[in-house]
Design an enzyme around this catalytic site. Sequence first.
Site, PDB file in Angstrom:
ATOM      1  N   SER A 146       0.864  -1.171   0.000  1.00  6.30           N
ATOM      2  CA  SER A 146       0.000   0.000   0.000  1.00  6.30           C
ATOM      3  C   SER A 146       0.904   1.224   0.000  1.00  6.30           C
ATOM      4  CB  SER A 146      -0.876  -0.001   1.268  1.00  6.30           C
ATOM      5  OG  SER A 146      -1.528   1.236   1.470  1.00  6.30           O
ATOM      6  N   TYR A 160      -2.518  -1.224  10.267  1.00  7.93           N
ATOM      7  CA  TYR A 160      -2.479  -1.466   8.823  1.00  7.93           C
ATOM      8  C   TYR A 160      -1.127  -1.035   8.255  1.00  7.93           C
ATOM      9  CZ  TYR A 160      -3.936  -1.111   3.913  1.00  7.93           C
ATOM     10  OH  TYR A 160      -4.033  -1.247   2.549  1.00  7.93           O
TER      11      TYR A 160
END
Length: 304
Positions: A146, A160
């Site tokens: 990401s 995350y």
Amino acid sequence: MRELDGRSALVTGGASGIGLAIAAALLGEGMSVAVADHSEEHLAEAERLLGAAAPRPGAVVLHRLDVTDRPGFAAVADRVEEQLGGIDLLVNNAGVGLSAPMSTAGFDDWDRMLAVNLGGVVNGVVTVVPRIRRHGRGGHVVNTASMAGLIPMLDAGGIYTTTKFAVRGLSASLRLALAPDRIGVTCLCPGLTRTRILDPVGGADAPAGTPTFDATRDPVNAEFALAQGSAMDPAVLAACVVDAVRANDAYVIAHAEFDDELDALHAEVLAAVRHDVPVAPGRRAVEERRRALVDEVKNSIATG
């Protein structure tokens, strides 16, 4: 993997969002694709959507898979090898985005996110890479990290971020480790892309206690959900992934809106280097030898 036509891929988290778009793009290149996903509902939808894109009968197979289940992962890989004649490309795409804020999270929150976002990638690598190596044709691995694997998020996205930084490091080292086997590795770093990442794991079948989206509790994810209206079409990102597999690129970073922030982060890291602290000649020599070895591997990758 410059030639994709006739080769086979396994895509985890492949029944929706980025994974589904990658599966469709690979089919469009003439590959056979195994789609693995935790959601029966999403798999049924993927079967309908991908069936029309299949380049030949039997080019799409679907399997339910929880990427944290190691024996289950091995069983799916065995079946895919039987169905498609081997696995040439592994796309470790499965992931989740919801958790408690980092500052208040308990062990369960950490364990769940690490198990899927990092553990799922590890399980894919350990399960599938030996199979790619064994057939001797070379191949490729794509790991979905990401932009949060490059740039830290705020409290609500802290866990995350941790998992995605780890996936980036894993991918960078794995790229060097697999070069002698002619297996390329690409780290995919999406920004805002239309996905179902805020859905609970398991969808309607999610176990009790699974985090669910709550805008009042989590304003950062609320902003993320609102931004989905202008998020990147996953098909655009998937086309970039195909290009990267063919070129054996180290990264896919298709969101140019992060340019300035990446520059600032790079400058911040370089500014932290203390040039007033002496470097022992022996220590410098060790690091120069290490760097020479890394450069040698990178050069071998660049020259194909």
